[in-house]
Structure formats: C-alpha cells, structure tokens
Design an enzyme around this catalytic site. Structure first.
Site, PDB file in Angstrom:
ATOM      1  N   HIS A   1      -1.805  -1.349   9.205  1.00 11.73           N
ATOM      2  CA  HIS A   1      -2.805  -1.719   8.173  1.00 11.73           C
ATOM      3  C   HIS A   1      -1.748  -2.083   6.916  1.00 11.73           C
ATOM      4  O   HIS A   1      -1.663  -1.025   6.096  1.00 11.73           O
ATOM      5  CB  HIS A   1      -3.791  -0.883   7.883  1.00 11.73           C
ATOM      6  CG  HIS A   1      -4.580  -1.508   6.647  1.00 11.73           C
ATOM      7  ND1 HIS A   1      -5.322  -2.473   6.580  1.00 11.73           N
ATOM      8  CD2 HIS A   1      -4.760  -0.819   5.293  1.00 11.73           C
ATOM      9  CE1 HIS A   1      -5.736  -2.709   5.389  1.00 11.73           C
ATOM     10  NE2 HIS A   1      -5.606  -1.538   4.456  1.00 11.73           N
TER      11      HIS A   1
ATOM     12  N   ASP B   1      -8.811  -6.130   8.125  1.00  6.57           N
ATOM     13  CA  ASP B   1      -7.993  -7.421   8.189  1.00  6.57           C
ATOM     14  C   ASP B   1      -8.413  -8.325   9.081  1.00  6.57           C
ATOM     15  O   ASP B   1      -8.161  -9.663   9.237  1.00  6.57           O
ATOM     16  CB  ASP B   1      -6.521  -6.989   8.589  1.00  6.57           C
ATOM     17  CG  ASP B   1      -6.096  -5.734   7.713  1.00  6.57           C
ATOM     18  OD1 ASP B   1      -5.756  -6.075   6.500  1.00  6.57           O
ATOM     19  OD2 ASP B   1      -5.906  -4.482   7.838  1.00  6.57           O
TER      20      ASP B   1
ATOM     21  N   ARG C   1       0.748  -1.183   0.058  1.00  8.25           N
ATOM     22  CA  ARG C   1      -0.064  -0.008  -0.088  1.00  8.25           C
ATOM     23  C   ARG C   1       0.858   1.288  -0.055  1.00  8.25           C
ATOM     24  O   ARG C   1       0.554   2.430  -0.402  1.00  8.25           O
ATOM     25  CB  ARG C   1      -1.015   0.031   1.372  1.00  8.25           C
ATOM     26  CG  ARG C   1      -2.120  -1.329   1.167  1.00  8.25           C
ATOM     27  CD  ARG C   1      -2.645  -1.535   2.520  1.00  8.25           C
ATOM     28  NE  ARG C   1      -3.672  -2.571   2.634  1.00  8.25           N
ATOM     29  CZ  ARG C   1      -3.134  -3.740   2.605  1.00  8.25           C
ATOM     30  NH1 ARG C   1      -2.054  -4.144   2.800  1.00  8.25           N
ATOM     31  NH2 ARG C   1      -4.305  -4.875   2.786  1.00  8.25           N
TER      32      ARG C   1
ATOM     33  N   ASP D   1      -2.723   4.267   8.164  1.00  7.53           N
ATOM     34  CA  ASP D   1      -2.164   4.703   9.689  1.00  7.53           C
ATOM     35  C   ASP D   1      -1.477   6.163   9.555  1.00  7.53           C
ATOM     36  O   ASP D   1      -1.616   7.193  10.061  1.00  7.53           O
ATOM     37  CB  ASP D   1      -1.161   3.570  10.266  1.00  7.53           C
ATOM     38  CG  ASP D   1      -1.994   2.423  10.437  1.00  7.53           C
ATOM     39  OD1 ASP D   1      -2.832   2.136  11.289  1.00  7.53           O
ATOM     40  OD2 ASP D   1      -1.292   1.365   9.757  1.00  7.53           O
TER      41      ASP D   1
HETATM   42  N1  LIG Z   1      -7.789   0.645   4.829  1.00  2.31           N
HETATM   43  C1  LIG Z   1      -8.449   0.078   4.125  1.00  2.31           C
HETATM   44  O1  LIG Z   1      -8.535  -1.406   4.670  1.00  2.31           O
HETATM   45  C2  LIG Z   1      -8.514  -0.009   2.560  1.00  2.31           C
HETATM   46  C3  LIG Z   1      -9.265  -1.092   1.863  1.00  2.31           C
HETATM   47  C4  LIG Z   1      -9.543  -0.929   0.522  1.00  2.31           C
HETATM   48  C5  LIG Z   1      -8.943   0.245  -0.168  1.00  2.31           C
HETATM   49  N2  LIG Z   1      -8.506   1.234   0.678  1.00  2.31           N
HETATM   50  C6  LIG Z   1      -7.922   2.739   0.235  1.00  2.31           C
HETATM   51  O2  LIG Z   1      -8.932   3.233  -0.165  1.00  2.31           O
HETATM   52  C7  LIG Z   1      -8.744   4.347  -1.277  1.00  2.31           C
HETATM   53  C8  LIG Z   1      -9.753   4.526  -2.412  1.00  2.31           C
HETATM   54  O3  LIG Z   1      -9.711   3.087  -2.893  1.00  2.31           O
HETATM   55  P1  LIG Z   1     -10.447   3.021  -4.458  1.00  2.31           P
HETATM   56  O4  LIG Z   1     -10.449   1.537  -4.770  1.00  2.31           O
HETATM   57  O5  LIG Z   1     -12.005   3.645  -4.048  1.00  2.31           O
HETATM   58  O6  LIG Z   1      -9.691   3.974  -5.313  1.00  2.31           O
HETATM   59  P2  LIG Z   1     -10.260   4.704  -6.600  1.00  2.31           P
HETATM   60  O7  LIG Z   1      -8.990   5.030  -7.344  1.00  2.31           O
HETATM   61  O8  LIG Z   1     -11.323   3.559  -7.212  1.00  2.31           O
HETATM   62  O9  LIG Z   1     -11.046   6.119  -6.149  1.00  2.31           O
HETATM   63  C9  LIG Z   1     -10.448   6.935  -5.637  1.00  2.31           C
HETATM   64  C10 LIG Z   1     -11.390   8.160  -5.736  1.00  2.31           C
HETATM   65  O10 LIG Z   1     -10.721   9.196  -5.082  1.00  2.31           O
HETATM   66  C11 LIG Z   1     -10.964  10.533  -5.943  1.00  2.31           C
HETATM   67  N3  LIG Z   1      -9.882  11.454  -5.512  1.00  2.31           N
HETATM   68  C12 LIG Z   1      -8.701  11.549  -5.698  1.00  2.31           C
HETATM   69  N4  LIG Z   1      -8.200  12.709  -5.010  1.00  2.31           N
HETATM   70  C13 LIG Z   1      -9.081  13.169  -4.544  1.00  2.31           C
HETATM   71  C14 LIG Z   1      -9.339  14.499  -3.769  1.00  2.31           C
HETATM   72  N5  LIG Z   1      -8.274  15.409  -3.907  1.00  2.31           N
HETATM   73  N6  LIG Z   1     -10.438  14.913  -3.544  1.00  2.31           N
HETATM   74  C15 LIG Z   1     -11.604  14.246  -3.874  1.00  2.31           C
HETATM   75  N7  LIG Z   1     -11.430  13.120  -4.417  1.00  2.31           N
HETATM   76  C16 LIG Z   1     -10.323  12.622  -4.876  1.00  2.31           C
HETATM   77  C17 LIG Z   1     -10.734   9.906  -7.521  1.00  2.31           C
HETATM   78  O11 LIG Z   1     -11.084  10.917  -8.076  1.00  2.31           O
HETATM   79  C18 LIG Z   1     -11.418   8.583  -7.383  1.00  2.31           C
HETATM   80  O12 LIG Z   1     -12.729   8.637  -7.751  1.00  2.31           O
HETATM   81  C19 LIG Z   1      -7.126   3.907  -1.484  1.00  2.31           C
HETATM   82  O13 LIG Z   1      -6.181   4.560  -0.855  1.00  2.31           O
HETATM   83  C20 LIG Z   1      -7.068   2.344  -0.905  1.00  2.31           C
HETATM   84  O14 LIG Z   1      -5.859   1.906  -1.026  1.00  2.31           O
HETATM   85  C21 LIG Z   1      -8.146   1.240   1.875  1.00  2.31           C
END
Ligand SMILES: NC(=O)c1ccc[n+]([C@@H]2O[C@H](COP(=O)([O-])OP(=O)(O)OC[C@H]3O[C@@H](n4cnc5c(N)ncnc54)[C@H](O)[C@@H]3O)[C@@H](O)[C@H]2O)c1
Length: 320
Positions: A180, A153, A93, A128
C-alpha cells in the site's frame, strides 16, 4: 436471553478514525464503539457528535470514550492513529514511518496487557509495515492482525474499470497487488469479467485499457484527494468499516488486504497486499494466483520495499 454485542474499538479519531467510527454505526456494523485517542477533548467531542447521530442510524449504537485498557474485550480494534500532517512534505507514506512505529510500539502492549484476544484491523501508514509491527508487538496469531492494504487502492482501480466499461464492480474481479504505497501494481493477469479473462476481450475496444494510466490513477488517487483536503476520509473509512463487517459477520469474503504471508507468492514473514479470505478468524486464507514473471517480479519488489521499511522501523525503535 443474552445477546453478544458487537464491540469495536477505534484508536486514533482523526480524519480517518472518526469516519470509521461513523460508518460502523451508519452501516449497522457495531453495537458499541469505543473511542480512544491521546487528545482527551477530541475524544469527548467525537463521542458527543457520534451519539448525536445515533437516532438516524439503522440500529442502536453506543459510542463511549475509552483508554487503552478499556479496549480489552473488543471484538475488533481498528488502528487509525497517526499524524497525517507529516505527509505534506512529499508524496510517500514512508514519511509517517518514524512516528507510526513509535506510537504503535508504545500502545499495543498497553492494550494487550488487558488480555485483548480479538482482531486488529490496521489502517495506519505505512500500512504493511505497521500491520507487521502490530502482529509482532501484540503476540497475537498473525492471522488475527490484518491491514487494509490495497483494499482502498483496489476500489480506485475498480472505479476506473467501471467508468470505462459501464459495468458494475460486482461483475468483475480486479485488484491492486503489493505494497500500500508507490510500489503497488495492477495484477492485470488476474482481471476477469464474470470469469472471462481480460485477454479474451482483446478485439473489443471497451475492454482495451490504457494500463499505465489506470495503474497511475489507482496509485495517485490518494494524493489527488490529499491535495485539496490534506487527508483522505470517505474511501478509507468505507474500506475499513467493510473489513470490520466482513470479520464480524464471518463473511468468508475474498478481498485484497495486507495479509501475513507464509510462503504464498514465494514470501515469508511479511505483510503485503494480496486477496485473502476474511472471516471471524481474521485472515483465514491467502489466495495465491500464478503470476506471470513480470508481475511476480513486481510483487517481489514490493516485498523488498516493505522489508527495507520494516528494517528502518526496527532501527528507529532500537535507537536509544
Ligand atoms: N491504509 C490506508 O489506505 C490509509 C488511507 C488513509 C489514511 N491512512 C492513514 O491513517 C492514519 C490516520 O490518518 P488521519 O488522516 O486520520 O490522521 P490524523 O492526523 O487526522 O489523526 C490521527 C489521530 O491519531 C491520534 N493519535 C496519535 N497517536 C496516538 C496514540 N498513540 N494513541 C491514540 N491516538 C493517537 C491523533 O491524536 C489524531 O487524532 C495515517 O497513518 C494515515 O496515513 C491510511
């Protein structure tokens, strides 16, 4: 009579944010959901699609488009911004670090300029590190910023334990501790079945776990999902929405999240995945377990990894 509406903002409506927004309606958590993304047409389309589902939700929900300023009176803002395509280059990540820190450092002050006083729930990776950055850039009391951390997780671990023992998750306690990310680990010393420690079941084959395999599956589960979908959605969106519900209902539920540490587990000034009491004030208390030396060392290693990434993030932000 004036009834206070439960208003939740979602920043970033990609795979994760859109599913969180859907769950906030489908699980009866929010009355109004404000959708914010840099992609204007994506917001219009998601708002349309979500409102098309409202007739089938348990209560009336209003989905509206919002800019950052429009999120000021939300009770909770979920950060799910990012660019998941960055993870196609490898199983870490950390590949999202540079993009995530720049985006978050840019938009959080814009939200705060409106006077936001609610709670941030952060999903964006590295979770984190970004939770820590939101706390620093928002200036909110640190307990009002919480990351999903190892919540997802832990549900992967719980699924494996349920599958082997045939027991429903509500009868046992098990969670992932730490980052994470790839450094997280199973806190085996804390696993118990209705209060009976795992060690008390040593003679029972049902409870004899292949510990390395279960830990590997909890850590790698996200990559299994990612391989065929290039994203993960249902698990994280269920975890994220559940965390929002825990806050809005002031549940005082103990769940593993990315929480700010103030001396617990021997750590300060860092967000890391630990069990915590979650309620209307966010992270109301970190639950500290007395870990055996090998688990304490693993936890310290997780914090070293997170600290190194916080330093890298700061370097990226301060590079002109
Ligand atoms: N913490 C967890 O357990 C976990 C699990 C899954 C995904 N994630 C994370 O969640 C995040 C999103 O994942 P995803 O699959 O939806 O990604 P994605 O690329 O499908 O979507 C991200 C969205 O954020 C928008 N975006 C980007 N910059 C922005 C900003 N400055 N302001 C507003 N919107 C903005 C983009 O336009 C896009 O629509 C990623 O960082 C991913 O790694 C975390």
């Amino acid at each position: 009579m004036k009834i206070k509406k439960r208003i939740v903002g979602v920043v970033g409506v990609g795979h994760v944010g859109a599913h969180v927004a859907f769950n906030l309606g489908m699980m009866g958590i929010a009355d109004e959901v404000r959708i914010c993304d840099v992609k204007e047409q994506k917001v219009i389309s998601e708002v349309q699609d979500l409102n098309d589902a409202v007739s089938y939700m348990p209560n009336h929900v209003i989905y509206v488009a919002s800019d950052y300023a429009g999120l000021k009176d939300c009770d909770v803002i979920v950060n799910a911004s990012g660019d998941i395509s960055l993870l196609t280059k490898g199983n870490t990540r950390d590949l999202e670090l540079a993009n995530s820190v720049k985006q978050v450092a840019d938009f959080v002050p814009k939200i705060m300029a409106g006077g936001f006083q609610g709670i941030f729930v952060n999903i964006t990776n590295p979770c984190d590190v970004i939770s820590n950055l939101i706390a620093e850039t928002s200036g909110l009391p640190r307990q009002r910023v919480v990351g999903t951390g190892t919540l997802l997780d832990s549900s992967r671990l719980i699924h494996s334990i349920s599958a082997q023992t045939g027991l429903d998750a509500r009868g046992f306690t098990a969670f992932m501790l730490g980052e994470h990310g790839n450094a997280q680990f199973v806190a085996w010393s804390c696993v118990s079945f209705y209060g009976k420690p795992l060690a008390d079941f040593s003679g029972d084959a049902t409870f004899r776990f292949d510990k390395e395999d279960l830990q590997r599956r909890a850590i790698d589960g996200g990559w299994v999902t990612f391989r065929g979908k290039q994203c993960t959605e249902y698990g994280i969106a269920s975890a994220g929405a559940t965390l929002v519900r825990t806050i809005l209902h002031d549940e005082k539920r103990i769940i593993p999240v990315s929480a700010p540490l103030r001396g617990e587990y021997g750590q300060q000034d860092i967000y890391c995945g630990v069990p915590a009491v979650i309620g209307a004030d966010g992270v109301e208390r970190v639950i500290e377990y007395k870990l055996p030396p090998e688990e304490a060392a693993e936890f310290a290693r997780c914090c070293d990894t997170i600290r190194a990434n916080i330093a890298k993030g700061n370097e990226i932000l301060h590079k002109k």
